[in-house]
Write a protein that holds these residues in place. Structure first.
Motif, PDB file in Angstrom:
ATOM      1  N   UNK A   1      -4.857   1.671   0.242  1.00 57.43           N
ATOM      2  CA  UNK A   1      -4.847   1.281  -1.116  1.00 57.43           C
ATOM      3  C   UNK A   1      -4.854   2.290  -2.043  1.00 57.43           C
ATOM      4  N   UNK A   2      -3.656   2.572  -2.363  1.00 57.52           N
ATOM      5  CA  UNK A   2      -3.417   3.665  -3.566  1.00 57.52           C
ATOM      6  C   UNK A   2      -2.866   2.924  -4.918  1.00 57.52           C
ATOM      7  N   UNK A   3      -4.023   2.624  -5.781  1.00 59.07           N
ATOM      8  CA  UNK A   3      -3.744   1.817  -6.843  1.00 59.07           C
ATOM      9  C   UNK A   3      -2.745   2.303  -7.998  1.00 59.07           C
ATOM     10  N   UNK A   4      -2.750   3.659  -8.019  1.00 65.91           N
ATOM     11  CA  UNK A   4      -2.043   4.465  -8.914  1.00 65.91           C
ATOM     12  C   UNK A   4      -0.794   5.316  -8.203  1.00 65.91           C
ATOM     13  N   UNK A   5       0.214   5.536  -9.278  1.00 64.02           N
ATOM     14  CA  UNK A   5       0.944   6.654  -8.627  1.00 64.02           C
ATOM     15  C   UNK A   5       0.422   8.209  -8.529  1.00 64.02           C
ATOM     16  N   UNK A   6      -0.514   8.293  -9.455  1.00 64.16           N
ATOM     17  CA  UNK A   6      -1.206   9.667  -9.279  1.00 64.16           C
ATOM     18  C   UNK A   6      -1.898   9.812  -7.999  1.00 64.16           C
ATOM     19  N   UNK A   7      -2.381   8.799  -7.205  1.00 66.15           N
ATOM     20  CA  UNK A   7      -3.362   8.605  -6.149  1.00 66.15           C
ATOM     21  C   UNK A   7      -2.141   8.846  -4.976  1.00 66.15           C
TER      22      UNK A   7
END
Length: 429
Positions: A354-360
């Motif tokens: 569950x990577x909610x951002x492009x950064x993650x």
């Protein structure tokens, strides 16, 4: 690591009172086990406590005394407690030297073969030759970790400085971070957790050798070059003294909050911080991880890991085994892996992190790619008795150097003397 019950005294009290202060009547009615847990991700801690309650609900005769504490307290107190036959029944650990205290749960499990198949070769990490049976099930590998630099992309962009590319040396990364800090007014160009483990990735890249002829040997010439560079960066402000000087002795200190607050350009930590960062940073700034810093010997990501194990001091081995089977099940391991972005030891097919951002997402991709850049010497060191003591003495002596209590030559001499004493203590035992 920052936990909700981080005081050492509270930990000791909880483990003794929680485990042993039940009346004889209550003990006859309820099987109470203590589960000691520590992690940087507070949401993960809370979920593990909730899972403990779920297990209780399914086993009315069981009480799980969940104790959350800071990493430093666990690292220092747990070995002492186990040595005298006390401590928790189950714990999350990062110290493989606790192998003599593990409970072999294979005889008590409902489906030991299924558990062993799910966790595969990762169970070997917990088995020490001559200490644990080659087929023993002592727990499970909760996480695989790798140390890499996190960077504040927004600060780099504001400074017009390109991100360090794969192949960049630690010196180049620190110097680029210093230029960014100067251009943007950021307080901290470069830092790392106050940890001998965090220190050691770049040491291996420089070519440092920690073990020679079966004994610890530190610092060699490569390690001295690395230490000298770190010291010079504390002198010119690239690696602020306060980061390591603020704590005493060999105490662990996490620098993650400084990065979250936008005060740090580059922060050397590990993949366990990806989920906390995506939760805490949000859209405040862009960030990612970059490849391992390079040196004369290579570009090494320092490996590590944690495990959840049972201890043979428990009065209820069947209950401990059942609890470990529950926590280590495919269903729970998949949930943990996906929701908290953890590289588990369990063979989870196609985890949907569950990577909610492009950064993650970008950061996690770098960590996944780093798995092949691990120094074997670091893996071997994990299994040597006394490795924790080496990491601790590095922190203590580096701190004394950084705050000016020791000169460089005095630091090298003190480290060498400390290592000799560690070797002597190991030989004596």
């Amino acid at each position: 690591m920052k936990m909700k019950n981080a005081l050492s005294a509270a930990l000791a009290l909880a483990l003794t009172a929680g485990s042993f202060a039940w009346s004889s009547t209550a003990m006859a009615e309820t099987k109470t086990i203590t589960f000691l847990f520590t992690d940087d991700d507070q949401a993960y801690v809370e979920r593990m406590e909730a899972l403990s309650k779920e297990f209780e609900a399914a086993h009315p005769d069981v009480k799980v005394n969940f104790v959350s504490s800071g990493y430093d307290a666990v690292a220092k107190q747990l070995p002492v407690q186990l040595a005298v036959g006390e401590g928790p029944d189950v714990a999350k650990i990062a110290d493989w030297q606790l192998a003599p205290y593990y409970l072999d749960m294979r005889p008590y499990m409902k489906d030991p073969e299924g558990f062993a198949k799910l966790h595969g070769d990762s169970l070997n990490v917990l088995r020490f030759p001559g200490v644990n049976d080659a087929q023993s099930i002592n727990g499970y590998l909760a996480s695989q970790t790798f140390n890499l630099p996190f960077v504040n992309k927004t600060l780099f962009e504001q400074a017009g400085e390109p991100l360090p590319k794969p192949g960049a040396t630690l010196k180049e990364i620190v110097e680029a971070s210093a230029r960014v800090a100067k251009a943007t007014g950021a307080q901290v160009p470069f830092t790392m957790d106050r940890s001998g483990h965090r220190f050691s990735g770049a040491a291996f890249s420089y070519g440092a050798t920690y073990v020679k002829d079966g004994k610890f040997s530190f610092p060699d010439d490569a390690a001295k070059r690395y230490i000298s560079d770190l010291y010079s960066w504390t002198q010119d402000g690239s690696f602020p003294k306060e980061m390591w000087g603020a704590a005493g002795g060999s105490q662990y200190k996490n620098m993650g909050d400084e990065f979250v607050n936008g005060n740090v350009v580059t922060y050397l930590a590990g993949n366990w911080m990806v989920n906390p960062f995506q939760q805490k940073i949000g859209d405040a700034f862009d960030w990612t991880a970059i490849s391992a810093p390079c040196g004369d010997a290579g570009c090494y990501a320092m490996p590590g890991g944690t495990a959840i194990v049972g201890f043979k001091r428990t009065k209820y081995p069947e209950t401990v085994a059942s609890f470990i089977e529950f926590l280590g099940s495919e269903k729970v391991q998949r949930e943990i892996a996906e929701n908290y972005v953890i590289l588990t030891g369990a063979d989870i097919k196609d985890p949907q992190y569950k990577l909610g951002s492009q950064n993650a997402k970008d950061a996690m991709a770098v960590f996944l790619a780093s798995r092949k850049s691990v120094p074997q010497a670091a893996r071997d060191m994990e299994r040597l008795k006394g490795s924790s003591a080496i990491y601790q003495l590095i922190v203590q002596r580096m701190s004394q150097l950084i705050v000016g209590e020791l000169s460089l030559d005095e630091t090298f001499a003190a480290m060498s003397a400390d290592v000799d004493k560690t070797n002597q203590a190991i030989a004596a035992k």
